[in-house]
Design a protein around this motif. Structure first.
Motif, PDB file in Angstrom:
ATOM      1  N   LEU A  44      -8.489   1.809  -5.807  1.00 20.23           N
ATOM      2  CA  LEU A  44      -9.065   0.526  -5.401  1.00 20.23           C
ATOM      3  C   LEU A  44     -10.493   0.364  -5.927  1.00 20.23           C
ATOM      4  O   LEU A  44     -10.878  -0.722  -6.357  1.00 20.23           O
TER       5      LEU A  44
ATOM      6  N   GLU B 129     -10.299  -7.283   1.248  1.00 15.74           N
ATOM      7  CA  GLU B 129      -9.837  -5.917   1.074  1.00 15.74           C
ATOM      8  C   GLU B 129      -9.572  -5.249   2.414  1.00 15.74           C
ATOM      9  O   GLU B 129     -10.061  -5.678   3.452  1.00 15.74           O
TER      10      GLU B 129
ATOM     11  N   THR C 105      -5.957  -0.057   2.247  1.00 13.41           N
ATOM     12  CA  THR C 105      -4.887   0.234   1.283  1.00 13.41           C
ATOM     13  C   THR C 105      -4.574  -0.942   0.356  1.00 13.41           C
ATOM     14  O   THR C 105      -3.552  -0.931  -0.320  1.00 13.41           O
ATOM     15  N   TRP C 106      -5.434  -1.936   0.302  1.00  5.64           N
ATOM     16  CA  TRP C 106      -5.173  -3.098  -0.554  1.00  5.64           C
ATOM     17  C   TRP C 106      -6.465  -3.827  -0.890  1.00  5.64           C
ATOM     18  O   TRP C 106      -7.493  -3.658  -0.224  1.00  5.64           O
TER      19      TRP C 106
ATOM     20  N   SER D 119      -7.526  -7.880  -2.776  1.00  7.43           N
ATOM     21  CA  SER D 119      -7.118  -9.084  -3.506  1.00  7.43           C
ATOM     22  C   SER D 119      -8.335  -9.627  -4.236  1.00  7.43           C
ATOM     23  O   SER D 119      -9.452  -9.575  -3.738  1.00  7.43           O
TER      24      SER D 119
ATOM     25  N   ALA E 283      -3.324  -9.079  -6.659  1.00 12.20           N
ATOM     26  CA  ALA E 283      -3.196  -8.264  -5.454  1.00 12.20           C
ATOM     27  C   ALA E 283      -2.868  -6.839  -5.881  1.00 12.20           C
ATOM     28  O   ALA E 283      -2.009  -6.615  -6.732  1.00 12.20           O
TER      29      ALA E 283
ATOM     30  N   ALA F  63      -2.127  -2.938  -4.129  1.00 13.68           N
ATOM     31  CA  ALA F  63      -1.884  -2.155  -2.914  1.00 13.68           C
ATOM     32  C   ALA F  63      -1.596  -0.719  -3.311  1.00 13.68           C
ATOM     33  O   ALA F  63      -1.028  -0.457  -4.378  1.00 13.68           O
TER      34      ALA F  63
END
Length: 90
Positions: free
Chosen positions: A15, A36, A39-40, A42, A52, A54
């Protein structure tokens, strides 16, 4: 378009690399962090287009899923720069 790989990097590192890559290494237009979670993330880019990303811990590494319509080649370039986990076919 959904793209996916399994990398040897931890999810947090993936990330962090995505934040840098999409903001600084995309020629002519960037995509900047919008939201954010642990675990992800955008990103929002030209014309409001979204990327996106993840991450999911899996045995032997981290699965990374990324999707976008306009930025599909850029997403593929980002994923191709991550170290891939070798898969043994039995």
């Amino acid at each position: 378009m959904l793209q996916e790989i399994t990398t040897s990097l931890p999810g947090a590192d993936v990330l962090a690399l995505a934040k840098e890559f999409f903001a600084e290494r995309v020629p002519h237009f960037g995509a900047f962090l919008e939201k954010e979670g642990p675990t992800w993330a955008s990103f929002r880019g030209q014309g409001g287009e979204e990327i996106a990303v993840a991450v999911f811990a899996v045995e032997g590494g981290t699965r990374v899923r990324a999707s976008s319509l306009l930025f599909e080649q850029t997403v593929a370039r980002f994923l191709s720069q991550l170290p891939v986990v070798e898969q043994v076919i039995k």
